[in-house]
Design an enzyme around this catalytic site. Sequence first.
Site, mmCIF file in Angstrom:
data_model
loop_
_atom_site.group_PDB
_atom_site.id
_atom_site.type_symbol
_atom_site.label_atom_id
_atom_site.label_comp_id
_atom_site.label_asym_id
_atom_site.label_seq_id
_atom_site.Cartn_x
_atom_site.Cartn_y
_atom_site.Cartn_z
ATOM 1 N N LEU A 184 0.804 -1.223 0.000
ATOM 2 C CA LEU A 184 0.000 0.000 0.000
ATOM 3 C C LEU A 184 0.838 1.274 0.000
ATOM 4 C CD1 LEU A 184 -2.821 -0.895 2.564
ATOM 5 C CD2 LEU A 184 -2.712 -1.343 0.094
ATOM 6 N N HIS A 231 -3.441 4.104 -2.739
ATOM 7 C CA HIS A 231 -4.406 3.156 -2.159
ATOM 8 C C HIS A 231 -5.136 3.814 -0.984
ATOM 9 C CE1 HIS A 231 -1.202 0.194 -3.641
ATOM 10 N NE2 HIS A 231 -2.268 -0.195 -4.306
ATOM 11 N N LYS A 282 -5.569 6.159 -11.915
ATOM 12 C CA LYS A 282 -4.227 5.728 -12.347
ATOM 13 C C LYS A 282 -4.341 4.608 -13.381
ATOM 14 C CE LYS A 282 0.236 4.629 -11.935
ATOM 15 N NZ LYS A 282 0.276 3.211 -11.978
ATOM 16 N N GLN A 302 -8.584 0.212 -16.812
ATOM 17 C CA GLN A 302 -9.177 -0.777 -15.898
ATOM 18 C C GLN A 302 -10.534 -0.296 -15.386
ATOM 19 O OE1 GLN A 302 -7.026 -3.101 -12.704
ATOM 20 N NE2 GLN A 302 -7.731 -1.390 -11.455
ATOM 21 N N SER A 350 2.979 0.700 -6.769
ATOM 22 C CA SER A 350 3.764 -0.315 -6.042
ATOM 23 C C SER A 350 5.010 -0.674 -6.847
ATOM 24 C CB SER A 350 2.919 -1.571 -5.807
ATOM 25 O OG SER A 350 1.691 -1.233 -5.193
HETATM 26 P P1 AMP Z 1 -3.051 -1.987 -7.328
HETATM 27 O O1 AMP Z 1 -2.738 -2.446 -5.932
HETATM 28 O O2 AMP Z 1 -1.884 -1.380 -8.017
HETATM 29 O O3 AMP Z 1 -3.804 -3.009 -8.135
HETATM 30 O O4 AMP Z 1 -4.062 -0.774 -7.144
HETATM 31 C C1 AMP Z 1 -5.248 -0.912 -6.400
HETATM 32 C C2 AMP Z 1 -6.118 0.289 -6.670
HETATM 33 O O5 AMP Z 1 -5.421 1.478 -6.304
HETATM 34 C C3 AMP Z 1 -6.472 0.421 -8.164
HETATM 35 O O6 AMP Z 1 -7.824 0.838 -8.291
HETATM 36 C C4 AMP Z 1 -5.526 1.500 -8.624
HETATM 37 O O7 AMP Z 1 -6.018 2.240 -9.723
HETATM 38 C C5 AMP Z 1 -5.430 2.372 -7.390
HETATM 39 N N1 AMP Z 1 -4.194 3.165 -7.451
HETATM 40 C C6 AMP Z 1 -2.946 2.703 -7.692
HETATM 41 N N2 AMP Z 1 -2.069 3.742 -7.723
HETATM 42 C C7 AMP Z 1 -2.786 4.873 -7.518
HETATM 43 C C8 AMP Z 1 -2.460 6.260 -7.454
HETATM 44 N N3 AMP Z 1 -1.216 6.704 -7.621
HETATM 45 N N4 AMP Z 1 -3.463 7.130 -7.230
HETATM 46 C C9 AMP Z 1 -4.751 6.698 -7.060
HETATM 47 N N5 AMP Z 1 -5.110 5.408 -7.117
HETATM 48 C C10 AMP Z 1 -4.159 4.499 -7.342
#
Ligand code: AMP
Length: 282
Positions: free
Chosen positions: A33, A37, A150, A154, A187
């Site tokens: 995280l 997130h 981001k 998706q 991440s």
């Molecule tokens: P992930 O763990 O990368 O699959 O991301 C989980 C959720 O967090 C997804 O809906 C991503 O679009 C969102 N997310 C990832 N990075 C960011 C960011 N920099 N700003 C806002 N939301 C994010």
Amino acid sequence: MEVIKRTAEMQEISLRLKREGRIIGLVPTMGYLHDGHLSLIKKARRENDIVIMSNFVNPLQFGPKEDFATYPRDLDRDNKSAESVGVDYVFAPANEEMYPQGYDTYVEVKGPITEKMCGKSRPGHFKGVTTVVLKLFLITQPDRAYFGQKDAQQAIVIRKMVTDLNVPVKIITCPIVREEDGLALSSRNTYLSSEERLQALALPRALSAGRDMIMKGETDPQKVRLHIKQMLESSPGIRVDYVVVVDGDNLSDLSAIKGKVLLAAAVYVGKTRLIDNIDLEV
Ligand code: AMP
């Protein structure tokens, strides 16, 4: 905060909460995280009675040559962060819980929105995403689910799945959280060496330059796209995967820049693939 590892237990809890009339917000994540997130979780916390965060690195959405094995993981740290922003339940299943032996069911949005951009570079990726997200919806019974802008494509693909399958979940898209210097939090940024971390700034800079062209009156999407692409290609350490200037609602090609516009790009910095985008209304 409770950490639940079994799908049956998570579903039982969620169904009981629904029967009691509680409004559930779900934040699906792959863990490790960061503040991006946490921004989704904080919004879910404000808008729902119960917040469930899933923490699952979904093998289905990784290609055979991608980084599933090396994807960063730190469940203990994630649980502390999640608790600090008010998550009620962390759902962190093992792979075998989500995809037990003999698992055979997939959810796929067909057509251009999953065939272009990341869908083209990562065949099968969105099929993996929609399959896991629908499973998470059925396990956690959310009223609302929170996704980051981001991953703009998706979010659009998930909205389409929810519309097409009449899934009773409201999809909420949240703005991109960036580092002070403009790099979008991810991440995968942990893969970058300090030199690559600096080189990666070319991505938000090129997209901002594209936005500036539009703000100054450019209406030709191809000119904006080329400008972004050329800026990236002339940046040291950057290899371009794709650059698009498309309709921000459905990713279709634009004949002229008007309405909701999405400037999106994917690049490799060394071995690390990064995506970023800017959406605007003209
Ligand atoms: P992930 O763990 O990368 O699959 O991301 C989980 C959720 O967090 C997804 O809906 C991503 O679009 C969102 N997310 C990832 N990075 C960011 C960011 N920099 N700003 C806002 N939301 C994010």
